[in-house]
Each structure stands twice: as C-alpha cells, then as structure tokens.
Design a protein around this motif. Structure first.
Motif, PDB file in Angstrom:
ATOM      1  N   GLU A   1      -7.984   7.087   1.088  1.00  0.00           N
ATOM      2  CA  GLU A   1      -7.083   6.427   2.037  1.00  0.00           C
ATOM      3  C   GLU A   1      -7.585   6.447   3.475  1.00  0.00           C
TER       4      GLU A   1
ATOM      5  N   ALA B   1      -3.335   3.119   4.323  1.00  0.00           N
ATOM      6  CA  ALA B   1      -2.001   2.877   3.777  1.00  0.00           C
ATOM      7  C   ALA B   1      -1.104   2.154   4.775  1.00  0.00           C
ATOM      8  N   GLU B   2      -1.482   2.156   6.047  1.00  0.00           N
ATOM      9  CA  GLU B   2      -0.742   1.424   7.069  1.00  0.00           C
ATOM     10  C   GLU B   2      -1.376   0.065   7.351  1.00  0.00           C
TER      11      GLU B   2
ATOM     12  N   LEU C   1      -5.080   5.860  -1.321  1.00  0.00           N
ATOM     13  CA  LEU C   1      -4.350   4.605  -1.210  1.00  0.00           C
ATOM     14  C   LEU C   1      -4.174   4.008  -2.600  1.00  0.00           C
TER      15      LEU C   1
ATOM     16  N   PRO D   1       0.829  -1.204   0.000  1.00  0.00           N
ATOM     17  CA  PRO D   1       0.000   0.000   0.000  1.00  0.00           C
ATOM     18  C   PRO D   1       0.862   1.253   0.000  1.00  0.00           C
ATOM     19  N   VAL D   2       0.523   2.202  -0.853  1.00  0.00           N
ATOM     20  CA  VAL D   2       1.262   3.459  -0.962  1.00  0.00           C
ATOM     21  C   VAL D   2       0.281   4.617  -0.840  1.00  0.00           C
ATOM     22  N   ARG D   3       0.676   5.638  -0.119  1.00  0.00           N
ATOM     23  CA  ARG D   3      -0.184   6.809   0.085  1.00  0.00           C
ATOM     24  C   ARG D   3       0.248   7.940  -0.837  1.00  0.00           C
TER      25      ARG D   3
END
Length: 313
Positions: free
Chosen positions: A231, A241-242, A217, A206-208
């Motif tokens: 996100e 994202a976490e 996200l 996952p990338v923000r």
C-alpha cells in the motif's frame, strides 16, 4: 567527564547543520515557484524518461558521473605542470555534461518532500556555483592565465564536493530516490494471510489492510476479481489506499505515480520501482493474499545463511 561530550559535539556539527537546513523554511516560497515551473514543463512522456522509470531507479546519479569524473581528472592533472591542454578538454567535457545531469536532477527534485527540497535546493546552488567556477577557469585558461585557471578549477571542485555531500544526504539520510517498498518481501511471512470477508471490499474502492504489520491495498473489481498490492508507494511511501482507482490502475495521491493493480507495474512515474504484489483467493467467503515470488526470495535468503544455520530441509 566533559571531554567526551565536547568531542561528540564537534563530530556532529555537520549533521546538525544538515538538520537545520531541512527545517529552514525561509526559502519555501522560492521552492514553491521553482517546483511549479518544473512541473509545468511540457515534457510529456519524456518526464518518465528523465525520472529513470526505464532504468528501474533514478537516472540522475548515472548522469552526474561524467561531470564529476571529468572535473576530478582535471584536478589531478592540474597538480602536474604542462597538462593544461588535457585539463581544458576535461573541464569542457564536464561543462557539456552538466546541463543534462541538472535537468534530470530538477525533474526528480520537483516531486520530493519539503525537507528534501530544501536540501536539494542548496545542492543545486552548490553545483551551479561549480559550473560557474569551471566556466571561469576555462575562460582564464583560454586567455593564457593558467594560474588563475587552476585556482578557479580547484574552487569549482570544492563546490562539487559540497554538492556531492548534500546529494549523499538526500539519498542516504532522507531517502530521496530509494525504493520505499523494497523491504516488503523481507517482512511479509510466507503463506496465505486472511484479510477479511469479501463483503468488506466494495467494488472499485481501494481498501487498506495489514499483513504482518505491512499495509496492503486491496481492490475488488466489478467482475469480482480481487487485486492486492503493497500500500505504501515505492516513490515516497504515499498512501495508495487514498488514491484513485481507474482503468485497472491506482494513482498515488501524493505525486501521481500510477501502478497496475494486476501486478504492481509502475505505468507512470515519478516512481521508478513497481509495487510488490500479492496473489489472491477466496476461501469460505474470506479474502486471502500471498506475496508473489515469495518462494524464490526465501530460497535466496536460505542460500545466504552460513553453513549449519539453515532450516535443515
């Protein structure tokens, strides 16, 4: 010059009390125990049913209509002589409906922030006191003590009113149960937005990113397909994202809500609303996203504009 500030202080006493209640931590140990007990209940899929995922919003506000309505009607009848039989029926109806309403409330309460849980605990205690008072009222009426029955009934209704005020504070001041992703379609501008090169999105991670200051996200699957969702979790704005990505879904790290990456559908609660999702494409090696169903939303906004203030198209 001092009259207005004094008047303002008097008007804000309730809000100051509620703010202090949110910060009061002395009952946190009790809250932790109760939260653990509620979360440990073997409810299975019934937990999402109680949260109201099937309804699209919490089911608790719907459930409380029966006891509150019944007890309000009983209070009105108690203002007139000779209506004890009808009042008893209404009080009994409210008592029978209070238990399932309380269950839905406790299940929601266990997934809230600490400040919300502190207010929610007092809300629950007030409603519990109301149930006790109404049960006493019903017992007095059954024993022929009509005056005492009416008195306990009015006290019960006062407790219900306090509980309702605290419930309103939870919902409208603290944002308990609201969709925390609702504003995304109204904030993100139309059209495609470039958010980075393809190599900036590791497979399965996952990338923000941000689109018009809205966190997004982005997940690139092993096969190369790219998905993008709002996100911040619709439940309580948790950082997706976490979270954990698995089986085409992302799991919120705060309360465990699960959303499908392909379209944002809430597969599992406590979230009752899906995540806004984005279309994706790759242009010149860069990932671009566009909010889904955006055109319909824009048309709806234009339809609400006063005559003479539209775009002219």
């Amino acid at each position: 010059m001092s009259t207005a500030p004094r008047r303002l202080r008097r008007q804000n006493q309730v809000l100051r009390f509620l703010d202090r209640l949110e910060r009061e931590s002395r009952a946190d140990a009790v809250i932790d125990t109760l939260r653990g007990a509620v979360r440990a209940l073997p409810l299975g899929r019934g937990r999402d049913l109680l949260h109201g995922r099937w309804l699209g919003h919490p089911v608790h506000p719907l459930m409380v209509q029966v006891p509150i309505g019944s007890w309000l009607s009983a209070a009105v009848l108690d203002l007139r002589p000779g209506r004890s039989r009808e009042s008893k029926l209404l009080i009994g109806t409210g008592l029978a409906a209070a238990a399932p309403a309380a269950v839905t409330g406790w299940v929601d309460w266990a997934e809230l922030r600490p400040e919300q849980q502190r207010v929610g605990l007092v809300h629950a205690l007030s409603n519990t006191a109301a149930v006790g008072l109404y049960a006493t009222s019903l017992a007095c009426r059954a024993a022929g003590r009509e005056g005492a029955g009416r008195a306990y009934g009015f006290l019960g209704f006062a407790a219900v009113g306090l509980g309702g005020m605290l419930g309103g504070h939870l919902a409208y001041r603290q944002g308990s149960g609201v969709n925390h992703a609702e504003e995304v379609p109204h904030v993100v501008s139309e059209g495609w937005h470039r958010i980075g090169g393809v190599d900036e999105f590791p497979s399965g991670q996952p990338v923000r990113r941000n689109v018009d200051d809205v966190p997004v996200l982005v997940v690139r699957e092993t096969g190369g397909e790219i998905h993008a969702l709002a996100e911040r979790c619709s439940h309580l704005a948790g950082p997706l994202a976490e979270g954990t990505v698995a089986d085409g879904c992302v799991r919120c790290p705060w309360h465990g809500s699960v959303f499908r990456l392909s379209d944002g559908w809430n597969v599992r609660g406590p979230a009752t609303a899906p995540q806004p999702s984005f279309e994706t494409r790759i242009t010149d090696g860069h990932v671009e996203v566009r909010l889904r169903h955006q055109d319909g939303g824009r048309r709806a906004e234009r339809d609400r504009e006063p005559a003479g203030q539209g775009s002219g198209t």
